[in-house]
Scaffold this active site. Structure first.
Site, mmCIF file in Angstrom:
data_model
loop_
_atom_site.group_PDB
_atom_site.id
_atom_site.type_symbol
_atom_site.label_atom_id
_atom_site.label_comp_id
_atom_site.label_asym_id
_atom_site.label_seq_id
_atom_site.Cartn_x
_atom_site.Cartn_y
_atom_site.Cartn_z
ATOM 1 N N ASP A 140 0.873 -1.153 0.060
ATOM 2 C CA ASP A 140 0.005 0.046 -0.026
ATOM 3 C C ASP A 140 1.044 1.146 -0.021
ATOM 4 O O ASP A 140 1.651 1.401 1.003
ATOM 5 C CB ASP A 140 -0.814 0.015 1.177
ATOM 6 C CG ASP A 140 -2.041 0.965 1.099
ATOM 7 O OD1 ASP A 140 -2.269 1.459 -0.054
ATOM 8 O OD2 ASP A 140 -2.640 1.500 1.872
ATOM 9 N N HIS A 147 -3.910 14.411 0.873
ATOM 10 C CA HIS A 147 -4.271 13.598 2.018
ATOM 11 C C HIS A 147 -2.975 13.631 3.130
ATOM 12 O O HIS A 147 -3.380 13.892 4.336
ATOM 13 C CB HIS A 147 -4.373 12.097 1.590
ATOM 14 C CG HIS A 147 -4.354 10.985 2.761
ATOM 15 N ND1 HIS A 147 -5.443 10.811 3.581
ATOM 16 C CD2 HIS A 147 -3.481 9.937 2.959
ATOM 17 C CE1 HIS A 147 -5.070 9.914 4.491
ATOM 18 N NE2 HIS A 147 -4.105 9.371 4.159
ATOM 19 N N GLU A 212 -10.510 4.300 3.747
ATOM 20 C CA GLU A 212 -9.629 5.035 2.810
ATOM 21 C C GLU A 212 -9.934 4.771 1.441
ATOM 22 O O GLU A 212 -9.822 3.680 0.894
ATOM 23 C CB GLU A 212 -8.141 4.691 2.954
ATOM 24 C CG GLU A 212 -7.518 5.346 4.232
ATOM 25 C CD GLU A 212 -6.147 4.967 4.561
ATOM 26 O OE1 GLU A 212 -5.236 4.106 3.902
ATOM 27 O OE2 GLU A 212 -5.485 5.683 5.476
ATOM 28 N N GLU A 214 -9.188 4.308 -2.415
ATOM 29 C CA GLU A 214 -7.928 4.187 -2.969
ATOM 30 C C GLU A 214 -8.365 3.346 -4.345
ATOM 31 O O GLU A 214 -9.221 3.021 -4.453
ATOM 32 C CB GLU A 214 -7.060 3.096 -2.189
ATOM 33 C CG GLU A 214 -6.751 3.711 -1.056
ATOM 34 C CD GLU A 214 -5.153 3.106 -0.099
ATOM 35 O OE1 GLU A 214 -4.633 2.282 -1.083
ATOM 36 O OE2 GLU A 214 -5.206 3.101 0.887
ATOM 37 N N ASP A 246 -9.091 0.665 1.888
ATOM 38 C CA ASP A 246 -8.004 0.398 2.953
ATOM 39 C C ASP A 246 -8.608 0.682 4.269
ATOM 40 O O ASP A 246 -8.213 1.695 4.660
ATOM 41 C CB ASP A 246 -6.708 1.129 2.681
ATOM 42 C CG ASP A 246 -5.632 0.537 3.919
ATOM 43 O OD1 ASP A 246 -5.711 -0.335 4.422
ATOM 44 O OD2 ASP A 246 -4.718 1.678 3.611
ATOM 45 N N ARG A 250 -7.698 4.308 13.390
ATOM 46 C CA ARG A 250 -6.918 5.532 13.565
ATOM 47 C C ARG A 250 -6.361 5.536 14.964
ATOM 48 O O ARG A 250 -5.254 5.996 15.288
ATOM 49 C CB ARG A 250 -7.665 6.806 13.189
ATOM 50 C CG ARG A 250 -8.229 6.865 11.916
ATOM 51 C CD ARG A 250 -7.261 6.741 10.792
ATOM 52 N NE ARG A 250 -7.788 7.095 9.659
ATOM 53 C CZ ARG A 250 -7.050 6.691 8.100
ATOM 54 N NH1 ARG A 250 -6.065 6.449 8.423
ATOM 55 N NH2 ARG A 250 -7.644 6.829 7.087
ATOM 56 N N GLN A 253 -3.502 2.917 15.059
ATOM 57 C CA GLN A 253 -2.648 3.559 13.886
ATOM 58 C C GLN A 253 -1.668 4.553 14.713
ATOM 59 O O GLN A 253 -0.279 4.553 14.597
ATOM 60 C CB GLN A 253 -3.249 4.101 12.841
ATOM 61 C CG GLN A 253 -2.215 4.423 11.896
ATOM 62 C CD GLN A 253 -2.911 5.058 10.500
ATOM 63 O OE1 GLN A 253 -4.042 5.128 10.331
ATOM 64 N NE2 GLN A 253 -2.041 5.301 9.527
ATOM 65 N N LYS A 266 -4.143 -1.819 10.317
ATOM 66 C CA LYS A 266 -4.602 -1.922 8.716
ATOM 67 C C LYS A 266 -4.669 -3.372 8.524
ATOM 68 O O LYS A 266 -5.020 -3.575 7.399
ATOM 69 C CB LYS A 266 -3.245 -1.351 7.761
ATOM 70 C CG LYS A 266 -2.969 0.135 8.078
ATOM 71 C CD LYS A 266 -3.864 0.925 7.081
ATOM 72 C CE LYS A 266 -3.575 2.423 7.214
ATOM 73 N NZ LYS A 266 -4.208 3.170 6.417
ATOM 74 N N THR A 270 -9.242 -5.401 4.156
ATOM 75 C CA THR A 270 -8.983 -4.756 2.938
ATOM 76 C C THR A 270 -9.944 -5.158 1.933
ATOM 77 O O THR A 270 -9.982 -6.317 1.603
ATOM 78 C CB THR A 270 -7.553 -4.643 2.342
ATOM 79 O OG1 THR A 270 -6.699 -4.240 3.328
ATOM 80 C CG2 THR A 270 -7.371 -3.669 1.176
ATOM 81 N N GLU A 386 -10.047 12.865 7.714
ATOM 82 C CA GLU A 386 -9.967 14.418 7.008
ATOM 83 C C GLU A 386 -11.242 15.182 6.904
ATOM 84 O O GLU A 386 -11.385 16.353 7.324
ATOM 85 C CB GLU A 386 -9.488 14.126 5.528
ATOM 86 C CG GLU A 386 -8.029 13.712 5.607
ATOM 87 C CD GLU A 386 -7.726 13.186 4.178
ATOM 88 O OE1 GLU A 386 -7.711 14.136 3.338
ATOM 89 O OE2 GLU A 386 -7.635 12.068 3.780
HETATM 90 CA CA CA Z 1 -3.807 3.409 2.625
#
Ligand code: CA
Length: 443
Positions: A140, A147, A212, A214, A246, A250, A253, A266, A270, A386
């Protein structure tokens, strides 16, 4: 560099009427690949191509003998229950099959061919999907400057990204065992995180669950260990692109990521969309890759004239959220954001060139995540952290509901398409996944 040909002609039409429906993701100019079977019954998985509201069963098509020559060899590989060998066959095989399928599905195909191809169609509403390839490795990337800046500003206002961001496409090696196809449901993970104001971590279900937006890049032939793929040849090693989510915890993380990167945050799930849109189909939507003059310019191994001219792809992307309450009320999903992939700081060719630059091998069917795709404007963020400013400014998700992060029962739906004057609109279908409650302790 991929060239345009008759298969991109926006005036081309299929004898299958649904391929011409307004807003259809799968007109004859697209022809994306998936692995599927009729839902229920446990029939063998087989490769398929989408056309209109139907899937063309490639195993059934191969049995008709309608496709001959080099295209027939490619068709035999694309009909398999995983697309690895077709991906590994390379651009000549991909194009031979694209041309043959286009000829069979276009207006002007003989009545006999139409009748025999029609017998190989399965309504999309009646299929189930599996992962399109046996994925050996998943990497990834982290290649959206918008971002990266948005996330940095939430954690440390005024801070910039680390200096290496503008010099190399950053990435980490991900986890394949929890990759699932659209429709995936997963349990909220447990992990270590430090509650606000606490002096020590706890081990609990994640409370800051995020998605996420992607794109997944599917590797074609690939390279032997120690032999890199130069940027000029990267396109020949990219089979196609699909939507990818993904999922990210948080809170976990923030606590675990420095200095070795994401782990529990993570590796629990996925989700990829079933349909892979080929680089050939995306040819009309290539666009210039640019780098602001004041920024560091790429080192020689990440620089090429072709990448400058057409290394980026203008793919429109949207994120939608359907809460459990919305589902129960039949309200449908609410749109959270939208942007384009053309804003990405590094191109997918640069990702492949950099991935292999140290001698790391890529194999057919390997999956590369683009990294979260956020655009420069408000409402263009590809993650909820975000949009909701780290949970501080919850966003409206319809029906009076708000979200700072995802709740149990929330489904996140990614959509993508390409559209512009002078080219046929092509779509990516959707990528859907749902957060389930954490498994009970001891469960
Ligand atoms: Ca990612």
């Amino acid at each position: 560099m991929t060239l345009l040909d008759a298969t991109h002609d926006p005036a081309a039409r299929s004898w299958l009427a649904s391929a011409q429906a307004a807003g259809c993701d799968f007109p004859i100019q697209n022809l994306p690949f998936a692995v599927l079977r009729p839902r229920g019954g446990g029939a063998p998985w087989r490769g398929a191509v989408a056309i209109g509201d139907q899937a063309l069963d490639l195993a059934a098509l191969a049995a008709t003998g309608l496709v001959t020559g080099a295209a027939a060899e490619a068709l035999a590989l694309a009909a398999e229950p995983a697309l690895n060998r077709f991906m590994g066959a390379g651009p000549a095989a991909w194009r031979a099959l694209r041309q043959a399928l286009f000829a069979l599905l276009a207006e002007g195909a003989s009545a006999d061919a139409q009748r025999r191809v029609r017998a190989c169609l399965i309504p999309l509403a009646e299929v189930e999907y599996t992962l399109p390839a046996r994925i050996g490795d998943y990497t990834d990337f982290y290649t959206s400057l918008d971002h990266a800046l948005n996330c940095m500003r939430i954690m440390r206002p005024g801070a910039d990204v680390t200096p290496n961001f503008r010099w190399l496409p950053q990435a980490y090696h991900g986890r394949v065992s929890t990759l699932g196809v659209s429709g995936q449901q997963f349990h909220r993970p447990r992990g270590q995180w430090v509650p606000p104001g606490a002096g020590a971590p706890v081990f609990q279900p994640c409370v800051r669950m995020d998605y996420e937006l992607e794109l997944g890049v599917w590797v074609g032939p690939g390279n032997a260990a120690g032999r890199r793929i130069p940027l000029e040849q990267a396109d020949a090693h990219i089979f196609g692109i699909s939507l990818l989510n993904d999922w990210s915890a948080r809170d976990i993380q923030v606590w675990e990521m420095t200095p070795l990167g994401p782990f529990h945050a993570k590796n629990f799930a996925t989700t990829v969309a079933p349909w892979i849109v080929t680089l050939d189909a995306l040819a009309p939507y290539r666009t210039a890759w640019t780098r602001p003059a004041a920024d560091p310019q790429p080192l020689a191994y990440l620089e090429s004239a072709a990448n400058r001219a057409a290394g980026a792809f203008d793919v429109q992307l949207e994120v939608w959220l359907e809460s459990e309450a919305a589902r129960r009320a039949g309200r449908g999903p609410a749109r959270l954001s939208g942007t384009s992939f053309r804003h990405q700081y590094w191109s997918i060719g640069q990702m492949v060139a950099h991935h292999t630059a140290g001698g790391c091998s890529l194999q057919p069917g390997d999956l590369i995540g683009s990294g979260t795709i956020s655009g420069p404007g408000p409402g263009e963020a590809g993650a909820m952290i975000e949009l909701a400013h780290g949970g501080q400014r919850p966003v409206e998700v319809g029906g009076g509901e708000q979200r700072g992060f995802l709740q149990d029962g929330d489904s996140v739906i990614l959509r993508g398409w390409c559209e512009k004057p002078g080219a046929a609109r092509i779509g990516f279908g959707e990528c859907r996944g749902t957060v389930l409650p954490a498994v009970a302790e001891g469960g």
